[in-house]
Design a protein around this motif. Structure first.
Motif, PDB file in Angstrom:
ATOM      1  N   GLY A  19     112.806 109.321 106.872  1.00  0.00           N
ATOM      2  CA  GLY A  19     113.848 110.332 107.152  1.00  0.00           C
ATOM      3  C   GLY A  19     113.018 111.526 106.083  1.00  0.00           C
ATOM      4  N   GLY A  20     112.285 110.957 104.982  1.00  0.00           N
ATOM      5  CA  GLY A  20     111.529 111.495 104.389  1.00  0.00           C
ATOM      6  C   GLY A  20     109.850 111.225 103.992  1.00  0.00           C
ATOM      7  N   LEU A  21     109.508 109.918 105.199  1.00  0.00           N
ATOM      8  CA  LEU A  21     108.281 109.760 104.419  1.00  0.00           C
ATOM      9  C   LEU A  21     107.722 109.510 106.258  1.00  0.00           C
ATOM     10  CD1 LEU A  21     106.494 108.344 102.839  1.00  0.00           C
ATOM     11  CD2 LEU A  21     107.527 105.676 103.529  1.00  0.00           C
ATOM     12  N   LEU A  22     106.078 110.044 106.284  1.00  0.00           N
ATOM     13  CA  LEU A  22     105.367 109.435 106.899  1.00  0.00           C
ATOM     14  C   LEU A  22     104.501 108.921 106.954  1.00  0.00           C
ATOM     15  CD1 LEU A  22     104.064 109.867 110.449  1.00  0.00           C
ATOM     16  CD2 LEU A  22     103.566 112.696 109.144  1.00  0.00           C
ATOM     17  N   VAL A  23     103.836 107.861 107.328  1.00  0.00           N
ATOM     18  CA  VAL A  23     103.139 106.633 107.419  1.00  0.00           C
ATOM     19  C   VAL A  23     102.560 106.649 108.536  1.00  0.00           C
ATOM     20  CG1 VAL A  23     102.999 104.406 106.962  1.00  0.00           C
ATOM     21  CG2 VAL A  23     104.178 105.423 105.642  1.00  0.00           C
ATOM     22  N   VAL A  24     100.893 106.644 108.492  1.00  0.00           N
ATOM     23  CA  VAL A  24      99.786 106.296 109.039  1.00  0.00           C
ATOM     24  C   VAL A  24      99.059 105.173 109.353  1.00  0.00           C
ATOM     25  CG1 VAL A  24     100.398 108.518 109.853  1.00  0.00           C
ATOM     26  CG2 VAL A  24      98.171 107.468 108.790  1.00  0.00           C
ATOM     27  N   GLY A  25      98.709 104.291 110.259  1.00  0.00           N
ATOM     28  CA  GLY A  25      97.793 103.380 110.118  1.00  0.00           C
ATOM     29  C   GLY A  25      96.184 103.590 111.338  1.00  0.00           C
ATOM     30  N   TRP A  26      95.264 103.185 111.214  1.00  0.00           N
ATOM     31  CA  TRP A  26      94.262 103.230 112.110  1.00  0.00           C
ATOM     32  C   TRP A  26      93.163 101.944 111.864  1.00  0.00           C
ATOM     33  CZ3 TRP A  26      94.519 106.209 108.444  1.00  0.00           C
ATOM     34  CH2 TRP A  26      93.330 107.480 107.948  1.00  0.00           C
ATOM     35  N   VAL A  27      92.376 101.849 113.330  1.00  0.00           N
ATOM     36  CA  VAL A  27      91.100 101.097 112.589  1.00  0.00           C
ATOM     37  C   VAL A  27      90.998 102.359 114.361  1.00  0.00           C
ATOM     38  CG1 VAL A  27      89.360  99.076 113.149  1.00  0.00           C
ATOM     39  CG2 VAL A  27      91.792  99.170 112.014  1.00  0.00           C
ATOM     40  N   GLY A  28      89.923 102.019 114.529  1.00  0.00           N
ATOM     41  CA  GLY A  28      88.543 102.865 115.233  1.00  0.00           C
ATOM     42  C   GLY A  28      88.921 104.292 114.834  1.00  0.00           C
ATOM     43  N   ASP A  29      89.044 104.997 116.383  1.00  0.00           N
ATOM     44  CA  ASP A  29      88.722 106.357 117.084  1.00  0.00           C
ATOM     45  C   ASP A  29      89.812 107.279 116.953  1.00  0.00           C
ATOM     46  OD1 ASP A  29      88.351 105.798 119.081  1.00  0.00           O
ATOM     47  OD2 ASP A  29      86.643 106.459 119.114  1.00  0.00           O
ATOM     48  N   SER A  30      90.944 106.726 117.737  1.00  0.00           N
ATOM     49  CA  SER A  30      92.169 107.145 118.289  1.00  0.00           C
ATOM     50  C   SER A  30      93.408 108.060 117.131  1.00  0.00           C
ATOM     51  CB  SER A  30      93.192 106.313 118.569  1.00  0.00           C
ATOM     52  OG  SER A  30      92.892 105.247 119.914  1.00  0.00           O
ATOM     53  N   ARG A  31      94.136 108.550 116.961  1.00  0.00           N
ATOM     54  CA  ARG A  31      94.096 109.731 115.495  1.00  0.00           C
ATOM     55  C   ARG A  31      96.062 110.026 115.542  1.00  0.00           C
ATOM     56  NH1 ARG A  31      89.456 114.716 116.343  1.00  0.00           N
ATOM     57  NH2 ARG A  31      87.697 113.244 115.785  1.00  0.00           N
ATOM     58  N   VAL A  32      95.794 110.639 114.457  1.00  0.00           N
ATOM     59  CA  VAL A  32      97.068 111.083 114.376  1.00  0.00           C
ATOM     60  C   VAL A  32      97.338 112.910 113.749  1.00  0.00           C
ATOM     61  CG1 VAL A  32      99.318 110.903 112.875  1.00  0.00           C
ATOM     62  CG2 VAL A  32      98.117 108.595 113.989  1.00  0.00           C
ATOM     63  N   TYR A  33      98.320 113.341 114.425  1.00  0.00           N
ATOM     64  CA  TYR A  33      98.026 115.025 113.925  1.00  0.00           C
ATOM     65  C   TYR A  33      99.209 115.361 113.812  1.00  0.00           C
ATOM     66  CZ  TYR A  33      93.781 115.494 117.005  1.00  0.00           C
ATOM     67  OH  TYR A  33      92.201 115.611 117.343  1.00  0.00           O
ATOM     68  N   TRP A  34      99.501 115.970 112.691  1.00  0.00           N
ATOM     69  CA  TRP A  34     101.173 116.702 112.200  1.00  0.00           C
ATOM     70  C   TRP A  34     100.419 118.304 112.818  1.00  0.00           C
ATOM     71  CZ3 TRP A  34     105.508 116.682 110.580  1.00  0.00           C
ATOM     72  CH2 TRP A  34     106.481 117.006 109.637  1.00  0.00           C
ATOM     73  N   VAL A  35     102.301 117.964 113.443  1.00  0.00           N
ATOM     74  CA  VAL A  35     102.237 119.739 113.723  1.00  0.00           C
ATOM     75  C   VAL A  35     103.360 120.484 113.546  1.00  0.00           C
ATOM     76  CG1 VAL A  35     102.369 121.050 115.636  1.00  0.00           C
ATOM     77  CG2 VAL A  35     100.927 119.639 115.440  1.00  0.00           C
ATOM     78  N   PRO A  36     103.195 120.979 111.616  1.00  0.00           N
ATOM     79  CA  PRO A  36     104.941 121.631 111.609  1.00  0.00           C
ATOM     80  C   PRO A  36     105.873 122.797 113.197  1.00  0.00           C
ATOM     81  CG  PRO A  36     103.031 122.911 110.766  1.00  0.00           C
ATOM     82  CD  PRO A  36     102.595 121.782 111.869  1.00  0.00           C
ATOM     83  N   ALA A  37     106.995 122.279 112.794  1.00  0.00           N
ATOM     84  CA  ALA A  37     107.785 123.195 113.849  1.00  0.00           C
ATOM     85  C   ALA A  37     107.714 124.650 113.530  1.00  0.00           C
ATOM     86  CB  ALA A  37     109.371 122.723 113.793  1.00  0.00           C
ATOM     87  N   ASP A  38     107.259 125.199 112.211  1.00  0.00           N
ATOM     88  CA  ASP A  38     107.144 126.685 112.193  1.00  0.00           C
ATOM     89  C   ASP A  38     105.771 126.997 112.055  1.00  0.00           C
ATOM     90  OD1 ASP A  38     106.469 129.368 111.126  1.00  0.00           O
ATOM     91  OD2 ASP A  38     106.964 128.916 108.705  1.00  0.00           O
ATOM     92  N   ARG A  39     104.926 127.133 113.590  1.00  0.00           N
ATOM     93  CA  ARG A  39     103.864 127.335 113.650  1.00  0.00           C
ATOM     94  C   ARG A  39     102.689 127.643 113.384  1.00  0.00           C
ATOM     95  NH1 ARG A  39     103.093 124.874 118.596  1.00  0.00           N
ATOM     96  NH2 ARG A  39     104.929 122.743 118.938  1.00  0.00           N
ATOM     97  N   THR A  40     103.789 129.085 112.263  1.00  0.00           N
ATOM     98  CA  THR A  40     102.955 129.744 111.077  1.00  0.00           C
ATOM     99  C   THR A  40     102.216 128.996 109.863  1.00  0.00           C
ATOM    100  OG1 THR A  40     104.906 130.098 110.384  1.00  0.00           O
ATOM    101  CG2 THR A  40     103.676 131.890 111.743  1.00  0.00           C
ATOM    102  N   SER A  41     102.278 127.683 109.723  1.00  0.00           N
ATOM    103  CA  SER A  41     102.354 126.733 109.040  1.00  0.00           C
ATOM    104  C   SER A  41     101.182 126.008 109.500  1.00  0.00           C
ATOM    105  CB  SER A  41     103.715 126.234 108.846  1.00  0.00           C
ATOM    106  OG  SER A  41     104.312 126.832 108.014  1.00  0.00           O
ATOM    107  N   PRO A  42      99.732 125.668 108.568  1.00  0.00           N
ATOM    108  CA  PRO A  42      99.157 124.695 109.529  1.00  0.00           C
ATOM    109  C   PRO A  42      99.708 123.433 109.816  1.00  0.00           C
ATOM    110  CG  PRO A  42      98.708 125.319 106.827  1.00  0.00           C
ATOM    111  CD  PRO A  42      99.608 125.689 107.296  1.00  0.00           C
ATOM    112  N   PRO A  43      98.597 123.293 110.524  1.00  0.00           N
ATOM    113  CA  PRO A  43      98.619 121.620 111.162  1.00  0.00           C
ATOM    114  C   PRO A  43      97.666 120.755 110.319  1.00  0.00           C
ATOM    115  CG  PRO A  43      97.022 122.491 112.532  1.00  0.00           C
ATOM    116  CD  PRO A  43      97.832 124.048 111.954  1.00  0.00           C
ATOM    117  N   ALA A  44      97.200 119.281 110.899  1.00  0.00           N
ATOM    118  CA  ALA A  44      96.730 118.571 110.559  1.00  0.00           C
ATOM    119  C   ALA A  44      96.264 117.496 111.025  1.00  0.00           C
ATOM    120  CB  ALA A  44      97.072 118.797 108.347  1.00  0.00           C
ATOM    121  N   ARG A  45      95.162 117.179 110.943  1.00  0.00           N
ATOM    122  CA  ARG A  45      94.658 115.156 111.223  1.00  0.00           C
ATOM    123  C   ARG A  45      94.869 114.813 110.395  1.00  0.00           C
ATOM    124  NH1 ARG A  45      89.728 112.556 112.147  1.00  0.00           N
ATOM    125  NH2 ARG A  45      88.263 114.787 112.193  1.00  0.00           N
TER     126      ARG A  45
END
Length: 442
Positions: A293-319
Motif C-alpha cells: 500500500g505504501g512501499l515499493l521494494v526492488v531487488g536484482w542481480v544482473g542487468d534486468s531492470r525496474v522502472y517507475w512510471v507515475p500515473a501523472d505523466r507530467t511527473s518524471p519517471p525513474a529507473r
C-alpha cells in the motif's frame, strides 16, 4: 574480499522517496536523507556488511575496470551474454574443408520463420492456436506446411519444421499484476521466465510481486536456470511476506533462494549431458519488485531492470536499478560517458549473475516510498534495449497501465518486436499502490 566500484550508473530520478538501498543483507534502517524534495537519492549506498553466498565460490579479486583503449577481452568476473547488437560469428574461410562447410549448413539461422503468437494482434474468435490446426484424428498439424502431423518431440513428420513451444509466448495475470514473455524474432527458444503473486500481509493489506529472470545464453541450460530461479524466488516471497518478514529482507532472501536453485542445476545429469567445453554452468539474471500500500521494494542481480512510471505523466519517471554490467562499471569509474560505454561491443557483458560459477552472490535491494500513484515495470534487456531511458520507457507505457496491466505488458512486448526483437523479451507490470486482492486487469 575487495569490493568492485560502487555503481552510480545513469539513473533517472523521479518523485520517489528513497527508503534504503542495500548491496548485501537487507536492512530496515531509516530512510536515506538528502537530495531535493521528491527526488530519490538512488546512488546512496550504506556500508557493506556480510552477505550470504550459498553455493558461490570465493573471488580471486574484483575485476579491474578496463580502460577505453583496452583489448576487447573482458576482465575477470565478466561474462558475455548474447545481446542485441552483438557481432555475429564470421563465416568460415573459402578454403574450409567440405566437412566444415557441411556442418555449417546445419547451424542455427539468424531468423526463425515460425514465430510465437504476436501480442500486438488481438485474438479473434475461432483463431488457430499456437500449436497449429487440429486434424480429423485429433493430432496437431504443422503450422508451416499445414499437412504433416506433429510428433512427440514437436517436429513435423512431413516437412521437419519445429513447432512453437509452450514458452515461446506466455501471458499470466495474478490479481492486479500481469506479465508477458516472448521468444522474440531471432532466438530459437525463450530463455526468460517470470513468477507473479499476490498475497495478504499480517495487517490485512495486500502485497503484489513479480520476479523476472533472463537465462545467460552462453551457459548450459539457460532456460532451465531462469525457470528454476523465478520459481524459487516467487515461492520464497509468497511464504515470507504473509509471515511478517519485511519486504526488503524477503526480497534479499528470495534472491538467495533463487541462487541455490540455479546452483543445484550444475550437479544434475541433464547438465552434464548438454554441457559443451566452452559453456559455463547454468546461469541467469534476476530482477524483482514487491508493491504494498505504501512501499515499493526492488531487488536484482544482473542487468534486468525496474522502472517507475507515475500515473501523472507530467511527473518524471525513474529507473530504480543499476546494471551489473561492463558498461555500468565504465560509467561509474568515470572512464567513459554513458553514450561511449553502451556503444562498445562489451557493453552488455554482465558482471553479476546467479549460477554455480558466480564469483560471489551480491543481491542488491532498495526500498522506495512513492508519493503518487503509478506503475512499476519489471523487464529484461529484451525490452529496455528498445526503451533504455526512463523517459523513453514512460512514453512507451500506455496511460491506462494501472487499470490494464496485461494489455500494457502486451504493448511493451510489441514495442520490442517492432524494434527488431533481437532478444527474448519479458515484461511485468504492477500498479502502485497495490490493488486489493480480487481486482483484475482489463
Amino acid at each position: 574480499m575487495s569490493q568492485g566500484p560502487v555503481r552510480q550508473g545513469p539513473v533517472s530520478h523521479g518523485p520517489v522517496s528513497q527508503g534504503h538501498v542495500s548491496h548485501g543483507p537487507a536492512s530496515q534502517g531509516p530512510p536515506v536523507p538528502g537530495g531535493p524534495p521528491g527526488v530519490p537519492p538512488l546512488g546512496a549506498v550504506p556500508p557493506q556488511g556480510p552477505r550470504p553466498a550459498p553455493g558461490a565460490q570465493p573471488a580471486p579479486g574484483a575485476p579491474a575496470p578496463a580502460t577505453p583503449a583496452s583489448a576487447p577481452a573482458p576482465a575477470s568476473g565478466v561474462r558475455f551474454d548474447h545481446r542485441a547488437g552483438r557481432t555475429e560469428p564470421e563465416a568460415p574461410p573459402a578454403h574450409a574443408t567440405a566437412s566444415a562447410s557441411a556442418a555449417a549448413s546445419f547451424s542455427e539461422p539468424d531468423e526463425y520463420p515460425l514465430q510465437a503468437p504476436d501480442p500486438r494482434v488481438a485474438e479473434q474468435p475461432g483463431a488457430e492456436q499456437p500449436g497449429g490446426s487440429v486434424g480429423t484424428a485429433g493430432a496437431a498439424l504443422c503450422v508451416a506446411c499445414r499437412a504433416g502431423r506433429v510428433d512427440g518431440d514437436g517436429y513435423c513428420e512431413n516437412c521437419g519444421h519445429a513447432q512453437p513451444r509452450e514458452r515461446d509466448h506466455m501471458e499470466q495475470e495474478s490479481g492486479p499484476v500481469a506479465a508477458v514473455s516472448d521468444r522474440g524474432l531471432r532466438h530459437h527458444r525463450n530463455e526468460d521466465a517470470f513468477a507473479l503473486g499476490c498475497t495478504a500481509l499480517p495487517d490485512g493489506s495486500t502485497a503484489a510481486l513479480a520476479i523476472v529472470c533472463d537465462g545467460v545464453s552462453s551457459a548450459t541450460r539457460p532456460d532451465d536456470a531462469s525457470l528454476a530461479a523465478s520459481r524459487a524466488a516467487g515461492d520464497s516471497l509468497l511464504a515470507a511476506l504473509p509471515a511478517g518478514t519485511h519486504p526488503q529482507q524477503a526480497m534479499h532472501d528470495a534472491i538467495v533462494a533463487a541462487s541455490r536453485a540455479v546452483n543445484s542445476l550444475a550437479n544434475e545429469p541433464a547438465t552434464a549431458r548438454e554441457h559443451l567445453p566452452h559453456q559455463n554452468a547454468p546461469a541467469c539474471t534476476l530482477v524483482g519488485a514487491i508493491v504494498t500500500g505504501g512501499l515499493l521494494v526492488v531487488g536484482w542481480v544482473g542487468d534486468s531492470r525496474v522502472y517507475w512510471v507515475p500515473a501523472d505523466r507530467t511527473s518524471p519517471p525513474a529507473r530504480l536499478t543499476e546494471d551489473d554490467s561492463w558498461a555500468a562499471q565504465m560509467v561509474a569509474a568515470g572512464l567513459m560517458n554513458e553514450a561511449q560505454a553502451y556503444a562498445d561491443e562489451r557493453a552488455h557483458a554482465i558482471t553479476g549473475w546467479l549460477g554455480a560459477d558466480a564469483y560471489e552472490l551480491e543481491p542488491h535491494t532498495a526500498s522506495f516510498k512513492p508519493d503518487r500513484p503509478g506503475v512499476v515495470v519489471v523487464c529484461t534487456d529484451g525490452l529496455w534495449n528498445y526503451a533504455e531511458g526512463a523517459e523513453e520507457m514512460a512514453r512507451t507505457v500506455p496511460v491506462d497501465a494501472a487499470v490494464r496491466p496485461l494489455h500494457s505488458a502486451r504493448v511493451l512486448v510489441g514495442h520490442a518486436l517492432d524494434g527488431g526483437g533481437h532478444d527474448n523479451v519479458t515484461v511485468a507490470v504492477l500498479p502502485f499502490p497495490a490493488v486489493p486482492q480480487g481486482a483484475g486487469s482489463a
